[in-house]
Structures are given as C-alpha cells and as structure tokens.
Design an enzyme around this catalytic site. Structure first.
Site, short mmCIF file in Angstrom:
data_model
loop_
_atom_site.label_atom_id
_atom_site.label_comp_id
_atom_site.label_asym_id
_atom_site.label_seq_id
_atom_site.Cartn_x
_atom_site.Cartn_y
_atom_site.Cartn_z
N ASP A 127 -1.19 108.58 -56.29
CA ASP A 127 -1.97 107.33 -56.28
C ASP A 127 -3.46 107.60 -56.32
OD1 ASP A 127 -1.31 108.32 -53.59
OD2 ASP A 127 -2.60 106.72 -52.90
N ASP A 178 -7.20 98.62 -41.47
CA ASP A 178 -8.14 97.52 -41.24
C ASP A 178 -8.93 97.16 -42.49
OD1 ASP A 178 -9.77 99.70 -41.49
OD2 ASP A 178 -10.53 99.66 -39.44
N ASP A 212 -11.31 108.48 -55.80
CA ASP A 212 -10.87 108.44 -54.40
C ASP A 212 -11.32 109.66 -53.60
OD1 ASP A 212 -9.79 106.05 -55.09
OD2 ASP A 212 -7.87 106.40 -54.11
N GLY A 232 -1.00 100.50 -52.85
CA GLY A 232 -1.88 99.43 -53.35
C GLY A 232 -3.29 99.58 -52.82
N ARG A 286 -7.99 98.98 -49.31
CA ARG A 286 -9.35 98.65 -48.89
C ARG A 286 -10.33 98.62 -50.06
NH1 ARG A 286 -11.50 103.94 -45.70
NH2 ARG A 286 -10.36 105.51 -46.86
N LYS A 315 -15.37 99.26 -51.84
CA LYS A 315 -14.41 100.01 -51.01
C LYS A 315 -14.81 99.81 -49.55
CE LYS A 315 -12.42 104.61 -50.33
NZ LYS A 315 -12.31 105.96 -50.92
N ARG A 361 -18.38 101.05 -56.21
CA ARG A 361 -18.14 102.10 -57.20
C ARG A 361 -17.68 101.47 -58.52
NH1 ARG A 361 -12.63 104.89 -54.62
NH2 ARG A 361 -11.29 103.10 -54.95
N ARG A 387 -4.32 104.06 -61.95
CA ARG A 387 -3.85 105.36 -61.48
C ARG A 387 -2.44 105.65 -61.98
NH1 ARG A 387 -6.61 105.22 -56.34
NH2 ARG A 387 -8.22 103.68 -56.75
#
Ligand code: AMP
Ligand code: MG
Length: 488
Positions: free
Chosen positions: A244, A117, A254, A87, A90, A105, A168, A175
C-alpha cells in the site's frame, strides 16, 4: 489528475477536521510554483488564506474551490502478510491543482482511519516534507511536499505531541494497494476502470494494444525497478515497503521511518519496528519485486478477460522476470556513473561489488566516500589516496584503488571532466537522520529556521554550499542510532 473513480466502494467524501490556530512550519516555493500558487518576497503564499486551506480549515482560496475532498479505499500486504482493507487513514485528497493532486496528510479522521486518529505529528510531518524535497533534489521520482502547518493541538503517541498537517502533491497517489483492493473484492469492473484510467492518463504508450493490461503491468514494474535502483545508489532506505506504500507511477511515496545510510552497512534496517529486517537496505530490490508479484496477481483477472487463465499466468510470470534485468541494468549504470566510468566493461561489476564489500567491512560513510572519490586523479599513487585511511584492511583497499585507477586510465574523460560528472551524481548532502532531528528539536521550540536551511541545501544537494560544510559530515557518535518507528 484527481482521483476520478466515483462510488462509495472506492472513495468517501471527507472534509478535513479543523486545526486550531495553525501556523507555518515549512513551505516550498518551488512546489508552490508547480501548483501556480503565487508567493511573496518571504516565500509564503501571497494569499494568506492558503494557511487555512493547508491546515484543513477552509476549502476555498482565490478562485479555487475544493468542493469534493475525498479519502480513498485501498488494501494491501503489510510486512508480507495480507492486511485486508486499509485506505487513506489520514490523507485527504483536496482536489486537482494545475493537473496535480493535492493531499493533506494528518487532517483528521477519514472513513478508513480504523483505530487511528487521522492525525500526524510535527516530527513526522517535517521528515516527510524535507525528504520529499531532498529526493526531488537528488533527481529521484517522488511525491512533492508543499507545506507543513503546525498547531498546538495535542496528539497521543508514545508521549503527548502536537499535530501538524503536511500537504503533498503528485500526478496521482494510486498505489499497488488500489489494484489489490478491487482484486480482493473481485470487483473486476472497477479493476478495469482503474487500469484504463492509469493507461489513459499516465501510460498512454500502452493504449490501444491488444495486451494493454500486460503492457501496463510491465510499465509499472519497470518504473519501480528503476526507482529502487536509484534508492540503492544514494543509500536511501524507505522503511515500510508494504504494497500500500508502493506507487503505481513509480514514485517514492509515504515517507515514514525512512533513513539514509550514514556509514555503509548492507543490511541496515532504518525502521525500528521492522524487527525481522524485511525492509533492510539490501532487501529493497527483492521486496519491490515481491510487491510487483502482488500487482501481477491483482491484475491477473484483467488478462483473463482476453485469454485463458493459464496463458494469462504464463504471460505475467514471464513479465515478472523482466524486473531483475531492468533493476540490474539501472543499478550498474548508476554505480558506474558514481565511479566516473562512462564505458561499460564487464569487470566493472566486480569492481563495484568489491568496493561495496570493503565499505561495509569498514563501515565507511557512503555519501562522503563517493563524493570524495571525484578528487582522485587517474594517476594517483597509493599514498596520495587519502580515502585509504578510512579502511581497516589497507592492503585490500590499496589493491582496489590500484585496480580502480587503472580502470580510470582506460576512460576518455580527463580528471577535471570526470570530477564534474561524478559530482553531478554523488551528492554532497543527504537528509541524514541527525540533521532532521536537529531541525525537529528546534521546531519544537518554535524555531523553524533549521527546516528552511535544510530545504535550501537539500534542494541542490550536488552544489558545494561551502558555508554549510558541516551539514555534509557524518553524525557524531551519539547521534548515529536515532530510532525511527512506524508511530507517527
Ligand atoms: P503507513 O504505515 O503510514 O503507510 O500506514 C498504514 C495504514 O495505516 C494506512 O492505511 C494509513 O492511512 C493508516 N494510518 C497510519 N497512521 C494513522 C493515523 N494516525 N490515523 C489513521 N490512520 C493511520
Ligand atoms: Mg501508507
């Protein structure tokens, strides 16, 4: 199109976490234009509130209200192994701006952060920003980056670093992992909703057909086959081709421990954490195909809605066979063009492969070699070909150049026209690791000028930019092996 599936099995309301005293690190006026964000003469948004929005501190700006920020659920295979639910750990989708999704992001924890975090560090945010725009400059489908916002907020990685947020945008961040998520939870109604959504918004050519889900699979697979051929043609290594991280729109997404090849090394591994070399340069096509197999098995239940399981499997299996054909066709087209060949001759493939082997054997700079090739004349004699000096086995490469110039003589374009064509496909500038590193080091000293310079050059990587010649050079010896890993 913003993510339009609703329900807490699919997404969660996720307000961004505040970022103290944010400041601009990077901003792309071109992407701002796409999003209809007005900019002033400095190239920054005319409305200063955008800084707070892109830091995650505010959800309204001008007339825009991001009233429903979400993170989404997906699952996937990581390094070839089923990883279960992942999932947006971040990434937070703020909403839709001018038909495009806008994500932050690194804007803090989400429902899917697991042990993380939810933050991103400055270095990785700058790398994602620059590479997104560099890929677009190269004409390769990609998510785009609007900004990087920095902060003094501390983040722990191997050492203490500072947090940044990269914003972004893409038509959709769906995905392969989203399909796998619903398939793995056997939520076929959701799976169908997702597939229908993709068809109606992005693959209208599949709509209405009896076998629309098979058509959707083929179309996603074809886009990704072409995408990976484009990566190979510029020496781009993604670094983490987990399912992913594979876009259902065939976009590069990514950006993490990616790298462009400096010298050509067929089995180059850019990601320090990839110890088995699963995502090495030469494995990317094969691994993308493998990811399409993940998609095929996730979509199998959709085909089974209309026909037997056996028939569905047969259909998907034969659809899988299209990938290597589409990839090979695109790869051949791109590498022919890189050599300035317009006509398609069977023997070209051998010519290309012999060259790649020679580049590998002598570890010649990939980008600079192809760029310089446009200076060759059809009638060059051996000793006029300066590039031969780059190779260890001169006799061998002399034979190659002799075959190549002969092959050029069978083409219709004259030297000048061919040079123009070749310089439009062989970039002068790529985002070499050492360039990104230099920009990051300056940024750590609060000097963001190098990020801006790189943005300018990489947005038009085929132009000469005479005064920036140094940026096209191969890295100095001590900068050749910068390690980048998944930790970011
Ligand atoms: P990546 O390798 O960056 O694609 O990340 C793999 C998974 O880990 C994704 O689900 C990410 O959202 C998640 N992830 C990576 N870094 C963090 C982080 N700092 N905090 C929370 N989740 C993260
Ligand atoms: Mg990811």
């Amino acid at each position: 199109m913003p993510f339009t599936l609703h329900g807490d099995d699919v997404c969660q309301l996720t307000p961004p976490s505040p970022l103290p005293d944010p400041y601009w690190v990077a901003f792309s006026p071109d992407v701002a234009k796409l999003l209809h964000i007005d900019t002033d003469s400095t190239g920054l948004p005319s409305n200063p509130e955008w800084l707070q929005v892109l830091a995650g501190n505010q959800l309204t700006v001008g007339g825009i209200e991001f009233s429903h920020p979400i993170s989404t659920a997906y699952s996937g295979h990581q390094f070839g192994v089923w990883a279960g639910q992942l999932g947006d750990g971040r990434a937070i989708l703020l909403g839709d701006v001018n038909g495009l999704e806008l994500q932050l992001k690194g804007a803090g924890k989400t429902h899917y952060s697991r042990m993380g975090d939810g933050r991103a560090v400055l270095r990785s945010s700058i790398r994602e920003f620059l590479c997104s725009e560099a890929m677009h400059g190269l004409g390769i489908p990609t998510s785009r980056a609007l900004s990087v916002v920095g902060s003094r907020q501390a983040v722990r990685r191997e050492t203490m670093e500072t947090a940044a947020v990269c914003s972004r945008t893409a038509p959709s961040f769906i995905r392969i992992g989203h399909f796998e998520h619903f398939a793995s939870t056997q939520n076929i109604a959701r799976l169908e909703e997702l597939a229908d959504l993709m068809i109606s918004n992005f693959y209208p050519e599949c709509a209405g057909a009896q076998d629309r889900y098979l058509g959707l699979f083929k179309a996603i697979s074809a886009r990704n086959a072409k995408l990976v051929a484009q990566w190979q043609s510029v020496g781009f290594c993604h670094g983490v081709l987990n399912s992913d991280n594979i876009s259902a729109l065939g976009l590069t997404i990514d950006y993490g421990p990616f790298g462009f090849l400096d010298h050509f090394e067929i089995d180059h591994v850019c990601n320090h954490s990839d110890q088995g070399g699963r995502y090495a340069y030469h494995r990317q096509p094969q691994v993308m195909h493998w990811n399409m197999a993940c998609l095929a098995s996730a979509m199998l239940p959709l085909l089974e809605l209309d026909q037997s399981s056996e028939k569905s499997q047969t259909l998907l299996r034969s659809a899988m066979e299209e990938f290597p054909l589409i990839y090979a066709k695109e790869w051949q087209h791109l590498f022919r063009s890189k050599l300035g060949l317009q006509l398609e001759k069977k023997e070209d493939i051998q010519l290309i492969e012999r060259l790649l082997q020679a580049l590998h054997d002598s570890r010649v700079d990939f980008t600079n070699f192809f760029r310089s090739l446009s200076n060759l004349s059809k009638n060059s004699t051996q000793l006029e070909i300066l590039q031969r000096n780059e190779f260890i086995d001169r006799e061998h490469i002399d034979q190659w150049f002799s075959d190549y110039t002969k092959r050029l003589q069978s083409e219709n374009l004259d030297d000048q026209a061919r040079k123009k064509q070749m310089n439009g496909i062989n970039p002068k500038y790529i985002l070499r690791n050492h360039l990104a590193q230099a920009a990051i080091e300056k940024a750590h000293q609060n000097d963001f000028s190098e990020v801006a310079t790189l943005l300018k050059i990489l947005t038009n990587p085929f132009d000469e930019h005479e005064s920036f010649n140094d940026y096209s050079k191969a890295p100095p010896a001590d900068m050749q092996h910068i390690a980048v890993s998944c930790s970011s």
